[in-house]
Write an enzyme that holds these catalytic residues in place. Structure first.
Site, mmCIF file in Angstrom:
data_model
loop_
_atom_site.group_PDB
_atom_site.id
_atom_site.type_symbol
_atom_site.label_atom_id
_atom_site.label_comp_id
_atom_site.label_asym_id
_atom_site.label_seq_id
_atom_site.Cartn_x
_atom_site.Cartn_y
_atom_site.Cartn_z
ATOM 1 C CG ASP A 179 -0.060 -3.802 2.786
ATOM 2 O OD1 ASP A 179 0.378 -3.310 1.725
ATOM 3 O OD2 ASP A 179 -0.250 -3.142 3.822
ATOM 4 C CB SER B 52 2.850 1.941 6.210
ATOM 5 O OG SER B 52 1.585 1.988 6.804
ATOM 6 N N GLY B 53 5.131 -0.365 6.144
ATOM 7 C CA GLY B 53 6.214 -0.926 5.345
ATOM 8 C C GLY B 53 7.434 -1.281 6.176
ATOM 9 C CG HIS C 176 -0.524 0.429 2.473
ATOM 10 N ND1 HIS C 176 -0.191 -0.455 3.475
ATOM 11 C CD2 HIS C 176 -0.303 1.662 2.974
ATOM 12 C CE1 HIS C 176 0.223 0.230 4.532
ATOM 13 N NE2 HIS C 176 0.162 1.505 4.256
#
Ligand SMILES: *[C@@H]1O[C@H](CO)[C@@H](O)[C@H](O)[C@H]1NC(C)=O
Ligand SMILES: *[C@@H]1O[C@H](CO)[C@@H](O)[C@H](O)[C@H]1NC(C)=O
Length: 280
Positions: free
Chosen positions: A127, A227-228, A77
């Site tokens: 994801d 995120s990530g 994402h």
């Protein structure tokens, strides 16, 4: 970014709890509830940057981890839209404070997991994405690889693991300057418990899919901008990355642990693209 979309939905209600520090003498200066990282503890942590033409600056958007001198693992994402030009993305390795010095390594190729569905976003699963860098980075004391787990590894409930990033330190509160990398210790939360909690806010009766992993407790969590990034646990005195920061309901709430892409579910996909060195 998913966290952003999710966190800006109006009327989600409850406010962020103002909790005391998680342990004696610990300040709530988190990732959520985290502390400044001492040098060289997380040499695999990278900052994923995108060029912002208004600010004329490469701005931090997401975290990532170095799994090979030329490959970064991150969340799908973070790499939207699907047809984005890889040259719009760069990674900064070996940095504790964002924007301390700038030496970006450009991204040459983006491989999002083929099962990631943009319209469902992180909650749809898969994801996870791989970024091939234009050239291998030089490994040093500040820049090194994280070990990935064998696909068979079971991550036990309640095991204490660590998540790192430059994301918000609380719901809607950005990390203040000098933007020092944050770390926080989070317990692994079982899938059943996590599903029960998230059923309350998701239409889906089983929101936590097989390829997801939950971790966190009240006041200890990852948040928007993390995120990530990697969730790592120690086995046999070695750090192993078991999760990729993916989504959640606000940040640091007691009943809503952070949700991570489960790395063991994607080991065979990762090794199709990246030649991992023996032992990884
Ligand atoms: C992606 O998700 C949407 C919404 O749930 C669904 O309609 C669509 O068929 C999915 N696409 C793929 C390729 O699975
Ligand atoms: C840790 O070491 C034990 C004993 O050598 C081994 O059985 C186990 O698989 C190792 N765990 C991991 C995650 O590598």
């Amino acid at each position: 970014m998913l966290w952003l979309l999710f966190l800006t939905l109006p009327g989600l209600g409850s406010s962020v709890p103002v909790t005391p520090g998680p342990g004696p003498g610990r300040e709530l200066v988190g990732i959520v509830g985290g502390c400044d990282v001492s040098a060289r503890r997380y040499p695999w942590q990278v900052s994923l940057r995108f060029y912002n033409s208004k600010r004329r600056q490469w701005v931090h958007q997401c975290g990532g981890s170095l799994i090979h001198p030329q490959w970064v693992l991150t969340a799908a994402h973070c790499m939207e839209p699907e047809n984005m030009t890889p040259s719009k993305a760069g990674v900064q390795v070996g940095q504790l404070r964002l924007y301390d010095h700038r030496k970006l390594t450009m991204v040459k190729q983006v491989i999002r997991h083929p099962k990631f569905n943009s319209s469902q976003g992180a909650k749809g699963g898969a994801d996870i994405a791989l970024l091939r860098l234009e050239a291998p980075v030089t490994l040093s004391a500040d820049v090194n690889l994280v070990l990935l787990p064998p696909a068979s590894l079971r991550v036990p409930e309640r095991k204490m693991c660590w998540v790192t990033g430059w994301g918000n330190i609380n719901y809607k509160s950005p990390l203040p300057p000098p933007y020092h990398l944050q770390e926080v210790e989070v317990p692994i939360v079982g899938k059943e418990v996590c599903n029960q909690r998230y059923q309350k806010v998701e239409k889906n009766p089983r929101p936590i899919k097989e390829d997801m992993l939950c971790a966190g407790s009240e006041g200890r969590d990852s948040c928007q901008g993390d995120s990530g990034g990697p969730l790592v646990c120690s086995w046999n005195c070695t750090w192993v990355q078991v999760g990729v920061v993916s989504w959640g309901h606000q940040c640091g709430l007691r009943d809503f642990p952070g949700v991570y892409a489960r790395v063991t579910s994607y080991m065979s996909w990762i090794s199709q693209h990246v030649r991992l060195s023996p032992g990884s």
